[in-house]
Scaffold this active site. Sequence first.
Site, PDB file in Angstrom:
ATOM      1  N   TYR A  26      -9.052   0.609  -5.542  1.00  0.00           N
ATOM      2  CA  TYR A  26      -8.868   1.960  -4.855  1.00  0.00           C
ATOM      3  C   TYR A  26     -10.319   2.261  -3.956  1.00  0.00           C
ATOM      4  CZ  TYR A  26      -5.060   2.784  -7.977  1.00  0.00           C
ATOM      5  OH  TYR A  26      -3.925   2.929  -8.565  1.00  0.00           O
ATOM      6  N   ALA A  80       0.778   8.367  -9.746  1.00  0.00           N
ATOM      7  CA  ALA A  80       1.794   7.893 -10.492  1.00  0.00           C
ATOM      8  C   ALA A  80       3.068   8.510 -10.586  1.00  0.00           C
ATOM      9  CB  ALA A  80       1.511   7.599 -11.992  1.00  0.00           C
TER      10      ALA A  80
END
Length: 154
Positions: A26, A80
């Site tokens: 990330y 998610a």
Amino acid sequence: MPEPKPLYVLNGPNLNLLGTREPHIYGHATLADIEAACAQRAADLGRGIVFRQSNIEGQLVDWLQEARDKAGAVVLNAGAYTHTSVALHDAIKAIGVPVIETHLSNPATREEFRHVSLVGQAAKGVIAGFGAMSYLLAIEAAALLANEIESPRA
Ligand code: DQA
């Protein structure tokens, strides 16, 4: 002429940990860094932003509903919940404001469980895989879409 509506930038679970969370995937930018960069890019395009993060699915649904009247367009990194949330899918369909699904990583190149996107099946389009730059590309798309809606060509 009415004021241009702000672009909503909504962030889902674990994105508050950016900077320290799996930086090899990330990157090193924090969510605050990304917020500042989005605000700058949006200002360059004549827009304000409303930038928020929650780990709670229902909170994201509430913010999408709020965006229905208040936002020019929405940049959504649902984390998610992208892969699991029928509630977010339904909220995106309900609000009629364009939503740009956005990801730092490219879920299509990762684990199989990330290959399905319930958000993407309702979103206007998807920007993924460019790290923090994904947000800036999404802000540009959001601003263009909002301009089209607010000043449609004859
Ligand atoms: C993510 C990708 C999702 O699969 C993951 O669950 C995240 C981050 C991204 O920005 O790359 O939390 O949305």
